[in-house]
Design a protein around this motif. Structure first.
Motif, PDB file in Angstrom:
ATOM      1  N   GLY A 118       0.780  -1.229   0.000  1.00 14.40           N
ATOM      2  CA  GLY A 118       0.000   0.000   0.000  1.00 14.40           C
ATOM      3  C   GLY A 118       0.811   1.278   0.000  1.00 14.40           C
ATOM      4  O   GLY A 118       0.238   2.377   0.026  1.00 14.40           O
ATOM      5  N   ILE A 119       2.138   1.175  -0.038  1.00 12.39           N
ATOM      6  CA  ILE A 119       3.008   2.352  -0.029  1.00 12.39           C
ATOM      7  C   ILE A 119       3.694   2.490  -1.388  1.00 12.39           C
ATOM      8  O   ILE A 119       4.328   1.549  -1.873  1.00 12.39           O
ATOM      9  CB  ILE A 119       4.074   2.268   1.076  1.00 12.39           C
ATOM     10  N   VAL A 120       3.539   3.669  -1.997  1.00 11.21           N
ATOM     11  CA  VAL A 120       4.197   3.971  -3.265  1.00 11.21           C
ATOM     12  C   VAL A 120       5.465   4.772  -2.966  1.00 11.21           C
ATOM     13  O   VAL A 120       5.441   5.715  -2.173  1.00 11.21           O
ATOM     14  CB  VAL A 120       3.272   4.786  -4.193  1.00 11.21           C
ATOM     15  N   THR A 121       6.570   4.384  -3.582  1.00  8.14           N
ATOM     16  CA  THR A 121       7.832   5.104  -3.427  1.00  8.14           C
ATOM     17  C   THR A 121       8.150   5.857  -4.714  1.00  8.14           C
ATOM     18  O   THR A 121       8.018   5.304  -5.808  1.00  8.14           O
ATOM     19  CB  THR A 121       8.986   4.141  -3.101  1.00  8.14           C
ATOM     20  N   THR A 122       8.538   7.120  -4.571  1.00  8.28           N
ATOM     21  CA  THR A 122       9.006   7.893  -5.720  1.00  8.28           C
ATOM     22  C   THR A 122      10.462   8.287  -5.478  1.00  8.28           C
ATOM     23  O   THR A 122      10.856   8.614  -4.357  1.00  8.28           O
ATOM     24  CB  THR A 122       8.154   9.162  -5.954  1.00  8.28           C
ATOM     25  N   LEU A 123      11.248   8.240  -6.554  1.00 11.31           N
ATOM     26  CA  LEU A 123      12.656   8.618  -6.495  1.00 11.31           C
ATOM     27  C   LEU A 123      12.848   9.904  -7.284  1.00 11.31           C
ATOM     28  O   LEU A 123      12.255  10.076  -8.356  1.00 11.31           O
ATOM     29  CB  LEU A 123      13.538   7.511  -7.066  1.00 11.31           C
ATOM     30  N   HIS A 124      13.691  10.783  -6.779  1.00  9.70           N
ATOM     31  CA  HIS A 124      13.833  12.113  -7.379  1.00  9.70           C
ATOM     32  C   HIS A 124      15.288  12.530  -7.447  1.00  9.70           C
ATOM     33  O   HIS A 124      16.085  12.197  -6.567  1.00  9.70           O
ATOM     34  CB  HIS A 124      13.084  13.157  -6.536  1.00  9.70           C
ATOM     35  N   GLN A 125      15.623  13.291  -8.486  1.00 12.16           N
ATOM     36  CA  GLN A 125      16.920  13.934  -8.599  1.00 12.16           C
ATOM     37  C   GLN A 125      16.747  15.315  -9.201  1.00 12.16           C
ATOM     38  O   GLN A 125      15.945  15.496 -10.127  1.00 12.16           O
ATOM     39  CB  GLN A 125      17.889  13.129  -9.476  1.00 12.16           C
ATOM     40  N   ILE A 126      17.496  16.265  -8.674  1.00  7.10           N
ATOM     41  CA  ILE A 126      17.617  17.594  -9.270  1.00  7.10           C
ATOM     42  C   ILE A 126      19.021  17.685  -9.849  1.00  7.10           C
ATOM     43  O   ILE A 126      20.014  17.464  -9.136  1.00  7.10           O
ATOM     44  CB  ILE A 126      17.410  18.707  -8.230  1.00  7.10           C
TER      45      ILE A 126
END
Length: 254
Positions: free
Chosen positions: A227-235
């Motif tokens: 039930g947990i969605v993980t998002t990965l991010h980079q600037i």
């Protein structure tokens, strides 16, 4: 044993919230830093005093656990405490609570101090940390690194472009740390952001972003697990990694 806890009250204002009527994650950070700044002022080690020595605080990493974002009009209490430090790094805790003591947000942050002109790390003056009554240690408690987007993935993952404006720069002469949250979350889109609520953010700042920069905000949405969605991010600026983050979200149920 750690430093003394500083607390101040705040009523969530309409311009601090998003379309859902809840305090934005960027403003959670702004309020936390406001409280630490106010504590520093009361102790005589505020920005005026440290900038006079040509030094300033820089945040390296946050880990933020969010139980519930407060809503517009809600009265909250912001608390902060300088926890421990060594010659080059300091750890500070923050909490947002209801007036009744219900914990809403829990933040752990790692800071360092830099020479304002050279923009290089310097030793933290011990007399300053003594003002906070923080514990001196040999080794600070690190925050685990966020899960990382592989560089080979970047051509395939989604991204948005942003331009760093004059008003994105704060008194430390670099981008206000809260703006990174907007640049990272905005590309996820209105549907995702209204249907999911962020419950954890682990963000690590690698390099300073300056006025006039053109940034790429990369993101990847991983499949849900329990039930947990993980998002990965980079600037990135000119393909140089400036900031990365891992965020966890749960579906909105009300």
């Amino acid at each position: 044993m750690a430093g003394a806890v500083f607390a101040e009250e705040h009523r969530v204002l309409y311009y601090e919230a998003d379309i859902t009527g809840k305090l934005t994650t960027a403003n959670i950070l702004n309020l936390a830093i406001l409280a630490s700044g106010d504590q520093s002022e009361t102790l005589g080690v505020g920005n005026a005093e440290i900038h006079a020595q040509n030094i300033g605080w820089v945040i390296l990493q946050y880990n933020i656990d969010i139980t519930r974002r407060p809503s517009v009009g809600e009265q909250i209490v912001i608390k902060t405490q300088a926890d421990h430090y060594n010659p080059y790094f300091a750890v500070r805790n923050f909490w947002l609570e209801t007036s009744q003591g219900e914990k809403l947000v829990d933040i752990r942050a790692i800071f360092t101090m830099i020479d304002m002109e050279a923009r290089k790390m310097v030793r933290i003056p011990q007399v300053m940390m003594e003002a906070y009554q923080a514990d001196k240690v040999k080794k600070i408690e690190r925050i685990p690194n966020p899960m990382q987007l592989a560089e080979t993935e970047l051509p395939e993952v989604m991204h948005n472009f942003y331009h760093v404006r004059f008003f994105d720069i704060d008194h430390n002469h670099h981008v206000n740390n809260a703006h990174y949250f907007t640049w990272m979350q905005d590309p996820l889109g209105a549907e995702f952001l209204t249907q999911n609520e962020v419950v954890n953010i682990n963000i690590k700042y690698e390099s300073e972003i300056r006025y006039g920069s053109e940034i790429n905000s990369y993101y990847k949405i991983l499949p849900a697990v329990d039930g947990i969605v993980t998002t990965l991010h980079q600037i990135r600026v000119d393909n140089e990694l400036m900031t990365e983050a891992e965020m966890k979200w749960r579906a909105v149920t009300d």
